[in-house]
Design a protein around this motif. Structure first.
Motif, PDB file in Angstrom:
ATOM      1  N   PHE A  65      51.719  43.069  31.324  1.00  0.00           N
ATOM      2  CA  PHE A  65      50.744  41.994  31.131  1.00  0.00           C
ATOM      3  C   PHE A  65      49.858  41.847  32.364  1.00  0.00           C
ATOM      4  O   PHE A  65      48.639  41.734  32.252  1.00  0.00           O
ATOM      5  CB  PHE A  65      51.451  40.676  30.813  1.00  0.00           C
ATOM      6  N   TRP A  66      50.463  41.869  33.549  1.00  0.00           N
ATOM      7  CA  TRP A  66      49.671  41.710  34.768  1.00  0.00           C
ATOM      8  C   TRP A  66      48.858  42.953  35.087  1.00  0.00           C
ATOM      9  O   TRP A  66      47.794  42.858  35.705  1.00  0.00           O
ATOM     10  CB  TRP A  66      50.551  41.296  35.948  1.00  0.00           C
ATOM     11  N   LEU A  67      49.338  44.131  34.686  1.00  0.00           N
ATOM     12  CA  LEU A  67      48.511  45.331  34.833  1.00  0.00           C
ATOM     13  C   LEU A  67      47.246  45.213  33.988  1.00  0.00           C
ATOM     14  O   LEU A  67      46.141  45.510  34.451  1.00  0.00           O
ATOM     15  CB  LEU A  67      49.293  46.574  34.409  1.00  0.00           C
ATOM     16  N   LEU A  68      47.404  44.786  32.750  1.00  0.00           N
ATOM     17  CA  LEU A  68      46.252  44.634  31.858  1.00  0.00           C
ATOM     18  C   LEU A  68      45.313  43.540  32.355  1.00  0.00           C
ATOM     19  O   LEU A  68      44.098  43.735  32.431  1.00  0.00           O
ATOM     20  CB  LEU A  68      46.721  44.331  30.430  1.00  0.00           C
ATOM     21  N   THR A  69      45.868  42.405  32.720  1.00  0.00           N
ATOM     22  CA  THR A  69      45.043  41.285  33.184  1.00  0.00           C
ATOM     23  C   THR A  69      44.353  41.613  34.510  1.00  0.00           C
ATOM     24  O   THR A  69      43.149  41.388  34.665  1.00  0.00           O
ATOM     25  CB  THR A  69      45.905  40.021  33.337  1.00  0.00           C
ATOM     26  N   GLY A  70      45.111  42.141  35.460  1.00  0.00           N
ATOM     27  CA  GLY A  70      44.534  42.486  36.759  1.00  0.00           C
ATOM     28  C   GLY A  70      43.474  43.567  36.650  1.00  0.00           C
ATOM     29  O   GLY A  70      42.433  43.504  37.303  1.00  0.00           O
ATOM     30  N   GLY A  71      43.734  44.570  35.820  1.00  0.00           N
ATOM     31  CA  GLY A  71      42.745  45.625  35.618  1.00  0.00           C
ATOM     32  C   GLY A  71      41.468  45.103  34.998  1.00  0.00           C
ATOM     33  O   GLY A  71      40.363  45.506  35.382  1.00  0.00           O
ATOM     34  N   THR A  72      41.612  44.182  34.051  1.00  0.00           N
ATOM     35  CA  THR A  72      40.430  43.601  33.403  1.00  0.00           C
ATOM     36  C   THR A  72      39.618  42.776  34.400  1.00  0.00           C
ATOM     37  O   THR A  72      38.389  42.905  34.463  1.00  0.00           O
ATOM     38  CB  THR A  72      40.850  42.723  32.214  1.00  0.00           C
ATOM     39  N   VAL A  73      40.296  41.955  35.179  1.00  0.00           N
ATOM     40  CA  VAL A  73      39.593  41.114  36.159  1.00  0.00           C
ATOM     41  C   VAL A  73      38.919  41.977  37.224  1.00  0.00           C
ATOM     42  O   VAL A  73      37.751  41.750  37.578  1.00  0.00           O
ATOM     43  CB  VAL A  73      40.569  40.099  36.793  1.00  0.00           C
TER      44      VAL A  73
END
Length: 87
Positions: A65-73
């Protein structure tokens, strides 16, 4: 723009995209793995639902989840930074 500058900008864009793809793929696999084929298919075909799935199953899928969120941001920040440089 020099070749080194172009490579640096390409890496700025590519690294968050790689983070997003890894996080998204991990969430999709987790959705299929937990005997919930509908969540896996929904995350695969409707990518923003991967964020919802990550929030609903946060205790099990923190890292993807944090990989996806951090990558998006990071991708959005780098993209806005590059658009400012272009002007």
């Amino acid at each position: 723009m020099t070749e080194i500058g172009f490579i640096a900008y390409a890496l700025l864009i590519a690294s968050p995209l790689v983070m997003c793809v890894i996080g998204w793929g991990w969430l999709v696999l987790h959705g299929f793995r937990n005997d919930d084929v509908l969540w896996g298919a929904a995350c695969f075909f409707i990518t923003p639902l991967a964020f919802v799935y990550g929030l609903l199953n946060y205790s099990e899928v923190k890292l993807p989840f944090w990989l996806l969120t951090g990558g998006t941001v990071l991708f959005l920040c780098f993209l806005s930074f590059l658009s400012l440089l272009a002007n």
